[in-house]
Design an enzyme around this catalytic site. Sequence first.
Site, PDB file in Angstrom:
ATOM      1  N   ARG A 288       0.817  -1.234   0.000  1.00 43.11           N
ATOM      2  CA  ARG A 288       0.000   0.000   0.000  1.00 43.11           C
ATOM      3  C   ARG A 288       0.843   1.273   0.000  1.00 43.11           C
ATOM      4  O   ARG A 288       0.405   2.332   0.451  1.00 43.11           O
ATOM      5  CB  ARG A 288      -0.955   0.038   1.189  1.00 43.11           C
ATOM      6  N   LYS A 310       4.585  11.459 -11.338  1.00 43.00           N
ATOM      7  CA  LYS A 310       3.678  10.646 -12.157  1.00 43.00           C
ATOM      8  C   LYS A 310       4.330   9.299 -12.410  1.00 43.00           C
ATOM      9  O   LYS A 310       5.497   9.230 -12.830  1.00 43.00           O
ATOM     10  CB  LYS A 310       3.442  11.327 -13.503  1.00 43.00           C
ATOM     11  N   GLU A 352      12.491  17.103 -25.010  1.00 38.14           N
ATOM     12  CA  GLU A 352      11.789  17.521 -23.780  1.00 38.14           C
ATOM     13  C   GLU A 352      12.405  18.815 -23.234  1.00 38.14           C
ATOM     14  O   GLU A 352      11.712  19.633 -22.642  1.00 38.14           O
ATOM     15  CB  GLU A 352      11.837  16.426 -22.707  1.00 38.14           C
ATOM     16  N   LYS A 394       9.775  22.494 -14.226  1.00 35.89           N
ATOM     17  CA  LYS A 394       8.878  21.420 -13.806  1.00 35.89           C
ATOM     18  C   LYS A 394       8.537  21.559 -12.323  1.00 35.89           C
ATOM     19  O   LYS A 394       7.387  21.391 -11.912  1.00 35.89           O
ATOM     20  CB  LYS A 394       9.508  20.060 -14.105  1.00 35.89           C
ATOM     21  N   GLU A 404      -2.367  17.772 -11.450  1.00 37.65           N
ATOM     22  CA  GLU A 404      -2.822  18.085 -12.799  1.00 37.65           C
ATOM     23  C   GLU A 404      -4.302  18.416 -12.880  1.00 37.65           C
ATOM     24  O   GLU A 404      -5.036  17.889 -13.712  1.00 37.65           O
ATOM     25  CB  GLU A 404      -2.498  16.912 -13.746  1.00 37.65           C
ATOM     26  N   ARG A 408      -0.812  22.224 -14.504  1.00 37.52           N
ATOM     27  CA  ARG A 408       0.199  21.214 -14.832  1.00 37.52           C
ATOM     28  C   ARG A 408       0.015  20.664 -16.243  1.00 37.52           C
ATOM     29  O   ARG A 408       0.953  20.157 -16.851  1.00 37.52           O
ATOM     30  CB  ARG A 408       0.182  20.083 -13.794  1.00 37.52           C
ATOM     31  N   ASN A 412       2.004  19.048 -20.962  1.00 31.54           N
ATOM     32  CA  ASN A 412       1.679  18.133 -22.065  1.00 31.54           C
ATOM     33  C   ASN A 412       1.882  18.772 -23.431  1.00 31.54           C
ATOM     34  O   ASN A 412       1.507  18.179 -24.445  1.00 31.54           O
ATOM     35  CB  ASN A 412       0.230  17.655 -21.939  1.00 31.54           C
ATOM     36  N   HIS A 415       2.606  16.687 -26.406  1.00 31.45           N
ATOM     37  CA  HIS A 415       2.424  15.285 -26.025  1.00 31.45           C
ATOM     38  C   HIS A 415       1.150  14.652 -26.574  1.00 31.45           C
ATOM     39  O   HIS A 415       1.086  13.432 -26.703  1.00 31.45           O
ATOM     40  CB  HIS A 415       2.451  15.127 -24.497  1.00 31.45           C
ATOM     41  N   HIS A 419       2.260  11.448 -28.162  1.00 35.97           N
ATOM     42  CA  HIS A 419       1.888  10.121 -27.658  1.00 35.97           C
ATOM     43  C   HIS A 419       1.219   9.284 -28.745  1.00 35.97           C
ATOM     44  O   HIS A 419       1.448   8.078 -28.851  1.00 35.97           O
ATOM     45  CB  HIS A 419       0.908  10.254 -26.483  1.00 35.97           C
ATOM     46  N   HIS A 431      10.047   8.200 -27.386  1.00 36.57           N
ATOM     47  CA  HIS A 431       9.151   9.183 -26.777  1.00 36.57           C
ATOM     48  C   HIS A 431       9.588  10.620 -27.121  1.00 36.57           C
ATOM     49  O   HIS A 431       8.783  11.429 -27.582  1.00 36.57           O
ATOM     50  CB  HIS A 431       9.138   8.970 -25.250  1.00 36.57           C
TER      51      HIS A 431
END
Length: 523
Positions: A288, A310, A352, A394, A404, A408, A412, A415, A419, A431
């Site tokens: 957990r 993330k 990036e 960032k 997000e 945030r 993207n 992206h 993606h 990527h």
Amino acid sequence: MSGWIFLSGMMGTGKSTVARQLAAQLGVEPVDLDARIAARAGTSIPEIFRAEGEEAFRRLEAEEARALLDEGRPTVVALGGGTVTRDDTRRMLLRHGTLITLSAPAEELARRLAGTTGRPLLESGESAQILADLLEERAAVYAECHAEVRTEGRDPAAVAREVLAVARRRPIVVPLGRRTYRVEIGAGVLATLGSRLQRHVPGAVVLVTDENVHRPWAARAIEHAEEAGRKVVPVVLTPGEAHKTIAAVEAIWDAALDAGVDRRAGVLAVAGGVPGDLAGFAAATLLRGVRFAQVPTSLLAMVDSSVGGKTGFDRPQGKNLVGAFHQPEFVLVDVDTLATLPDEEMSAGLAEVLKAAWLESEEAVAGLERDAAALRAKEPAAVERAIRMAVQLKADVVAEDEREAGTRMVLNLGHTIGHAIEAASDFTIRHGEAVGLGLLAAFRIAAGLGDPDAPLHERRCERLLRAFGLPTDLDRHLDERTLAFVGADKKRAAGKVRFVVPGPPGRVERVPLTPERIRALLG
Ligand SMILES: NC(=O)c1ccc[n+]([C@@H]2O[C@H](COP(=O)([O-])OP(=O)(O)OC[C@H]3O[C@@H](n4cnc5c(N)ncnc54)[C@H](O)[C@@H]3O)[C@@H](O)[C@H]2O)c1
């Protein structure tokens, strides 16, 4: 001088004494913020408290701190004990210099303060209890600093030396209250792994890497962890995005459980973004949730995936569709590890970096244009500059919107289409390469939405991508298969994708667009 140094912490922690020590070591004149405020107001701090109240005093502190920064002569500043309780003041100090919290237990502080006067917050009762309550109340704001430095039983000169060492390293802070963490950036910082594990991970270390990074970097990390007395459970994954699956997560869970780790354990990723995201998800879910830390070894992971919390893995329907937010305890960016990174991967990371620069400012984009050749050649100073720019951006965005809910999403940029291109190629396109193409697509959408300058920006971006050795043949990738993946974007709401539309550097807008509209705009 190592830029501005701000000493914060509860009354009695020795801010003024350490400031004097430090200033003497650096040959500068220290500043005491309280003394400046009192001098300007022509009265004492307790008098200002009594006459105008705490809030008015905090406002004065904010104004005085801003005035000091505007004077532009970096020095050592002893803050008031409560200066950092105002969010805007604290974030400003974090951004402009090294903010250090000096600490000591409440009983020790009460002992040091016994018999002193002029402490308005201690006038209402028993000092040790008031100090303990204040420490608890302020724990989250004091945690948002470049380092907490213990003062109990220590010589002020030793404290000053530790503060100076932090100021010279210039870690980047991701300020998230009690979950604040730091990104240490520099050549050789991997050697500090052992002491960081001792501080942050009390139990076994589940060390996740991949076959390409295992030697020499993960092997070296294992040595540091073992020397620090940590049992290490190594997990070596098959490299590549095609292996960013639940099966890889299971491999991490099972290695940890077979080794009998308990909740004091931590998962440490020493790798690029793929094992990093997988390890983070495994840490978020194992027993957990256990602690997590990152030593990113690809440029992409250094500037993007290792910071922000993330984590997750891919599904056949699309990338990163299952995951969790789970922030690391620390991130060590050792630029030496880039020595073995293949050139194509270096280029992919630079995409990036370009995205970050476009979000940041004109100055950042111009900096990349100046440094383009040096970056591709892995020239250390240029690489470190670029990493710092991207990580700071960032950290700022994540601090504002960790989960997000809004801002945030700007990260993207490039992206949505990126993606889709990546997924449609069955991950044969990297990527970062896909994000570069996605950036070009975003400018094309901006042009379709009526921005007359978008073609100009697109050309500027294209030149940089070429200089970085990245593909720019967007049209070749905009086929049916790619466009079908645009519809699977997880940032969809009510059938619309919140598309990040770029303007000039430093400016983006989020525009809800249906996948059909995106198709039409891409022409
Ligand atoms: N979590 C986030 O916020 C976030 C943000 C951006 C990207 N990502 C994810 O990151 C992933 C891409 O990251 P990546 O490009 O690092 O992928 P990666 O981990 O697959 O690394 C790329 C390649 O470089 C190799 N490599 C890494 N470091 C090396 C080194 N020092 N020496 C030699 N080889 C090395 C790897 O083995 C791999 O073959 C994607 O899955 C993407 O979704 C996540």
